[in-house]
Design a protein around this motif. Structure first.
Motif, PDB file in Angstrom:
ATOM      1  N   LEU A  20      -4.351  16.752   7.936  1.00 55.15           N
ATOM      2  CA  LEU A  20      -4.500  16.201   6.592  1.00 55.15           C
ATOM      3  C   LEU A  20      -3.264  16.556   5.777  1.00 55.15           C
ATOM      4  CD1 LEU A  20      -8.230  17.133   5.796  1.00 55.15           C
ATOM      5  CD2 LEU A  20      -7.312  15.170   7.076  1.00 55.15           C
ATOM      6  N   TRP A  21      -2.644  15.529   5.169  1.00 58.90           N
ATOM      7  CA  TRP A  21      -1.400  15.734   4.432  1.00 58.90           C
ATOM      8  C   TRP A  21      -1.410  14.919   3.137  1.00 58.90           C
ATOM      9  CZ3 TRP A  21       1.659  19.448   6.254  1.00 58.90           C
ATOM     10  CH2 TRP A  21       1.582  19.770   7.613  1.00 58.90           C
ATOM     11  N   GLY A  22      -0.684  15.437   2.164  1.00 53.28           N
ATOM     12  CA  GLY A  22      -0.332  14.660   0.984  1.00 53.28           C
ATOM     13  C   GLY A  22      -1.470  14.254   0.087  1.00 53.28           C
ATOM     14  N   GLY A  23      -2.630  14.921   0.156  1.00 51.72           N
ATOM     15  CA  GLY A  23      -3.708  14.565  -0.751  1.00 51.72           C
ATOM     16  C   GLY A  23      -3.358  14.968  -2.174  1.00 51.72           C
ATOM     17  N   GLY A  24      -3.367  14.024  -3.089  1.00 51.27           N
ATOM     18  CA  GLY A  24      -3.021  14.328  -4.472  1.00 51.27           C
ATOM     19  C   GLY A  24      -3.680  13.361  -5.431  1.00 51.27           C
ATOM     20  N   THR A  25      -3.958  13.843  -6.640  1.00 47.91           N
ATOM     21  CA  THR A  25      -4.611  13.046  -7.677  1.00 47.91           C
ATOM     22  C   THR A  25      -3.817  13.173  -8.968  1.00 47.91           C
ATOM     23  OG1 THR A  25      -6.785  13.444  -6.686  1.00 47.91           O
ATOM     24  CG2 THR A  25      -6.763  12.700  -8.971  1.00 47.91           C
ATOM     25  N   VAL A  26      -3.624  12.073  -9.664  1.00 41.75           N
ATOM     26  CA  VAL A  26      -2.887  12.133 -10.930  1.00 41.75           C
ATOM     27  C   VAL A  26      -3.683  12.954 -11.946  1.00 41.75           C
ATOM     28  CG1 VAL A  26      -1.773   9.924 -10.445  1.00 41.75           C
ATOM     29  CG2 VAL A  26      -3.864   9.972 -11.798  1.00 41.75           C
ATOM     30  N   ARG A  27      -2.970  13.548 -12.877  1.00 38.54           N
ATOM     31  CA  ARG A  27      -3.553  14.565 -13.742  1.00 38.54           C
ATOM     32  C   ARG A  27      -4.813  14.095 -14.468  1.00 38.54           C
ATOM     33  NH1 ARG A  27      -1.843  19.221 -15.474  1.00 38.54           N
ATOM     34  NH2 ARG A  27       0.201  18.861 -14.535  1.00 38.54           N
ATOM     35  N   GLU A  28      -4.791  12.904 -15.029  1.00 39.70           N
ATOM     36  CA  GLU A  28      -5.911  12.473 -15.856  1.00 39.70           C
ATOM     37  C   GLU A  28      -7.177  12.170 -15.052  1.00 39.70           C
ATOM     38  OE1 GLU A  28      -3.022   8.910 -15.472  1.00 39.70           O
ATOM     39  OE2 GLU A  28      -2.937  11.116 -15.635  1.00 39.70           O
ATOM     40  N   GLY A  37       0.814  -1.208   0.000  1.00 34.65           N
ATOM     41  CA  GLY A  37       0.000   0.000   0.000  1.00 34.65           C
ATOM     42  C   GLY A  37       0.848   1.257   0.000  1.00 34.65           C
ATOM     43  N   VAL A  38       1.944   1.245   0.759  1.00 37.79           N
ATOM     44  CA  VAL A  38       2.853   2.392   0.773  1.00 37.79           C
ATOM     45  C   VAL A  38       3.389   2.658  -0.624  1.00 37.79           C
ATOM     46  CG1 VAL A  38       5.069   3.237   1.627  1.00 37.79           C
ATOM     47  CG2 VAL A  38       3.475   2.121   3.202  1.00 37.79           C
ATOM     48  N   GLU A  39       3.708   1.596  -1.340  1.00 36.52           N
ATOM     49  CA  GLU A  39       4.241   1.758  -2.694  1.00 36.52           C
ATOM     50  C   GLU A  39       3.194   2.371  -3.621  1.00 36.52           C
ATOM     51  OE1 GLU A  39       7.188   1.964  -5.326  1.00 36.52           O
ATOM     52  OE2 GLU A  39       7.396   1.232  -3.261  1.00 36.52           O
ATOM     53  N   LEU A  40       1.947   1.963  -3.476  1.00 43.78           N
ATOM     54  CA  LEU A  40       0.878   2.545  -4.290  1.00 43.78           C
ATOM     55  C   LEU A  40       0.718   4.027  -3.984  1.00 43.78           C
ATOM     56  CD1 LEU A  40      -1.850  -0.255  -4.028  1.00 43.78           C
ATOM     57  CD2 LEU A  40      -0.454   0.286  -6.039  1.00 43.78           C
ATOM     58  N   LEU A  41       0.723   4.386  -2.691  1.00 43.34           N
ATOM     59  CA  LEU A  41       0.571   5.786  -2.302  1.00 43.34           C
ATOM     60  C   LEU A  41       1.725   6.622  -2.840  1.00 43.34           C
ATOM     61  CD1 LEU A  41      -0.632   7.221   1.029  1.00 43.34           C
ATOM     62  CD2 LEU A  41       1.611   7.911   0.199  1.00 43.34           C
ATOM     63  N   ALA A  42       2.950   6.132  -2.691  1.00 40.99           N
ATOM     64  CA  ALA A  42       4.111   6.883  -3.176  1.00 40.99           C
ATOM     65  C   ALA A  42       4.081   7.025  -4.690  1.00 40.99           C
ATOM     66  CB  ALA A  42       5.398   6.189  -2.729  1.00 40.99           C
ATOM     67  N   ASP A  43       3.578   6.013  -5.373  1.00 43.84           N
ATOM     68  CA  ASP A  43       3.462   6.087  -6.833  1.00 43.84           C
ATOM     69  C   ASP A  43       2.529   7.222  -7.247  1.00 43.84           C
ATOM     70  OD1 ASP A  43       3.737   4.890  -9.630  1.00 43.84           O
ATOM     71  OD2 ASP A  43       1.580   4.776  -9.328  1.00 43.84           O
ATOM     72  N   VAL A  44       1.393   7.346  -6.538  1.00 45.91           N
ATOM     73  CA  VAL A  44       0.471   8.452  -6.826  1.00 45.91           C
ATOM     74  C   VAL A  44       1.162   9.785  -6.602  1.00 45.91           C
ATOM     75  CG1 VAL A  44      -1.607   9.642  -6.059  1.00 45.91           C
ATOM     76  CG2 VAL A  44      -1.640   7.168  -6.361  1.00 45.91           C
ATOM     77  N   HIS A  45       1.858   9.930  -5.484  1.00 42.76           N
ATOM     78  CA  HIS A  45       2.507  11.198  -5.174  1.00 42.76           C
ATOM     79  C   HIS A  45       3.550  11.567  -6.220  1.00 42.76           C
ATOM     80  CE1 HIS A  45       1.457  11.845  -0.659  1.00 42.76           C
ATOM     81  NE2 HIS A  45       0.428  11.374  -1.350  1.00 42.76           N
ATOM     82  N   GLU A  46       4.312  10.589  -6.673  1.00 43.70           N
ATOM     83  CA  GLU A  46       5.330  10.895  -7.673  1.00 43.70           C
ATOM     84  C   GLU A  46       4.707  11.340  -8.984  1.00 43.70           C
ATOM     85  OE1 GLU A  46       7.651   7.326  -7.655  1.00 43.70           O
ATOM     86  OE2 GLU A  46       8.881   7.988  -5.953  1.00 43.70           O
ATOM     87  N   ARG A  47       3.587  10.728  -9.359  1.00 45.30           N
ATOM     88  CA  ARG A  47       2.930  11.130 -10.606  1.00 45.30           C
ATOM     89  C   ARG A  47       2.147  12.433 -10.436  1.00 45.30           C
ATOM     90  NH1 ARG A  47      -0.933   7.196 -12.635  1.00 45.30           N
ATOM     91  NH2 ARG A  47      -1.046   6.246 -10.575  1.00 45.30           N
ATOM     92  N   ALA A  48       1.575  12.666  -9.242  1.00 41.46           N
ATOM     93  CA  ALA A  48       0.773  13.874  -9.033  1.00 41.46           C
ATOM     94  C   ALA A  48       1.637  15.111  -8.815  1.00 41.46           C
ATOM     95  CB  ALA A  48      -0.156  13.678  -7.836  1.00 41.46           C
ATOM     96  N   PHE A  49       2.749  14.950  -8.065  1.00 38.06           N
ATOM     97  CA  PHE A  49       3.555  16.099  -7.693  1.00 38.06           C
ATOM     98  C   PHE A  49       4.877  16.185  -8.446  1.00 38.06           C
ATOM     99  CE2 PHE A  49       1.175  15.109  -3.656  1.00 38.06           C
ATOM    100  CZ  PHE A  49       0.276  16.153  -3.773  1.00 38.06           C
ATOM    101  N   GLY A  50       5.263  15.110  -9.135  1.00 36.78           N
ATOM    102  CA  GLY A  50       6.477  15.147  -9.938  1.00 36.78           C
ATOM    103  C   GLY A  50       7.767  15.128  -9.148  1.00 36.78           C
ATOM    104  N   THR A  51       7.747  14.584  -7.935  1.00 35.33           N
ATOM    105  CA  THR A  51       8.954  14.522  -7.115  1.00 35.33           C
ATOM    106  C   THR A  51       9.151  13.105  -6.581  1.00 35.33           C
ATOM    107  OG1 THR A  51       7.680  15.210  -5.169  1.00 35.33           O
ATOM    108  CG2 THR A  51       8.822  16.934  -6.401  1.00 35.33           C
ATOM    109  N   ASP A  52      10.408  12.769  -6.339  1.00 37.96           N
ATOM    110  CA  ASP A  52      10.738  11.468  -5.758  1.00 37.96           C
ATOM    111  C   ASP A  52      10.212  11.396  -4.324  1.00 37.96           C
ATOM    112  OD1 ASP A  52      12.404   8.908  -5.679  1.00 37.96           O
ATOM    113  OD2 ASP A  52      13.206  10.028  -3.977  1.00 37.96           O
TER     114      ASP A  52
END
Length: 276
Positions: A194-202, A132-147
């Motif tokens: 509340l932290w880190g809420g992000g959604t991928v662009r599409e 689950g952590v990997e899924l969350l981090a994947d979203v953050h990297e695609r939504a925010f563009g940072t490692d």
């Protein structure tokens, strides 16, 4: 909501009397400041200060010396109501770099909004393990563009040693992670963050950000937390206002050291990326 009373409570519980926000972190009272330090993936910085025009420059220099001795970049988390009035200028003169100013917003959990219907084919998955952590981090990297290596390490450690202090969730479209968010639940405090809420662009503009805010708000209420707080970007602020959040103050990150966003700020603000 009594603005002054809530602001005073926030300063006391979440800043002056703050507890470490991760299992490897430590919070220290050093004279006129409260600061946090820890492992490489932890947030390092000044949480609270009570300075005057006469003491500010010396205290700033002391914090630079302390964190430099640890080999850490660090953040002085400055709020609009902090003293003295010229503290931002003093930090800049000492070599700090200001980041974007965000609105500190709060809402009572008892007034938590009902979650909007999720788009067809989307479900919410609680994050409880490494997958689950990997899924969350994947979203953050695609939504925010940072490692998000630091986030992976910090959240994994928190779930392993103190799972009651954090809630994390991923929205899946089929098997694809498209949105994610976290919530910090400090023991003994009335405030849930509340932290880190992000959604991928599409997937933006379909209500996922609002759904994740409402999802976390209900959990906070069920666990006895009275107030939600969030550092809101310009994109998330209007959405949060429609959900009943109100501005309490503003906060600006002043960073000392090389600009490495994921290293110095694992606590990314809630931001949908665009209205969603």
């Amino acid at each position: 909501m009594d603005h002054d009373a809530v602001l005073a409570a926030f300063d006391r519980r979440m800043r002056r009397d703050a507890r470490p926000d991760g299992p490897g972190a430590r919070v220290e009272r050093a004279g006129e400041v409260v600061r946090q330090a820890g492992a490489a993936h932890d947030w390092h910085g000044v949480l609270w200060s009570d300075l005057t025009e006469d003491t500010a420059a010396d205290v700033i220099a002391e914090q630079i010396e302390y964190f430099t001795s640890l080999g850490r970049e660090f953040e002085w988390k400055l709020y609009a109501h902090d003293r003295p009035a010229g503290l931002a200028d003093l930090l800049s003169a000492a070599g700090f770099t200001p980041g974007p100013t965000e609105a500190l917003m709060v809402a009572e959990t008892g007034n938590a909004p009902a979650a909007p219907a999720l788009p067809d084919g989307v479900r919410l998955l609680p994050v409880t393990d490494a997958a689950g952590v990997e899924l969350l981090a994947d979203v953050h990297e695609r939504a925010f563009g940072t490692d998000r290596t630091g986030l992976r390490e910090r959240l994994s450690a928190q779930l392993a040693s103190a799972p009651e202090t954090v809630v994390a969730v991923v929205a899946l479209a089929g098997d694809t992670p498209v949105s994610a968010a976290r919530m910090e639940l400090p023991p003994g405090a009335d405030f849930a963050g509340l932290w880190g809420g992000g959604t991928v662009r599409e997937w933006r503009g379909r209500g996922l950000y609002r759904a994740l805010v409402a999802h976390r708000a209900r959990i906070a209420a069920d666990r006895g937390y009275r107030t939600l707080h969030v550092d809101a970007t310009d994109l998330s602020r209007p959405i949060l206002e429609r959900l009943g959040f109100r501005v309490l103050s503003t906060t600006t990150p002043f960073i000392y050291g090389p600009q490495a966003p994921d290293a110095y700020r694992p606590q990314a603000p809630d931001s949908p990326g665009s209205p969603g």
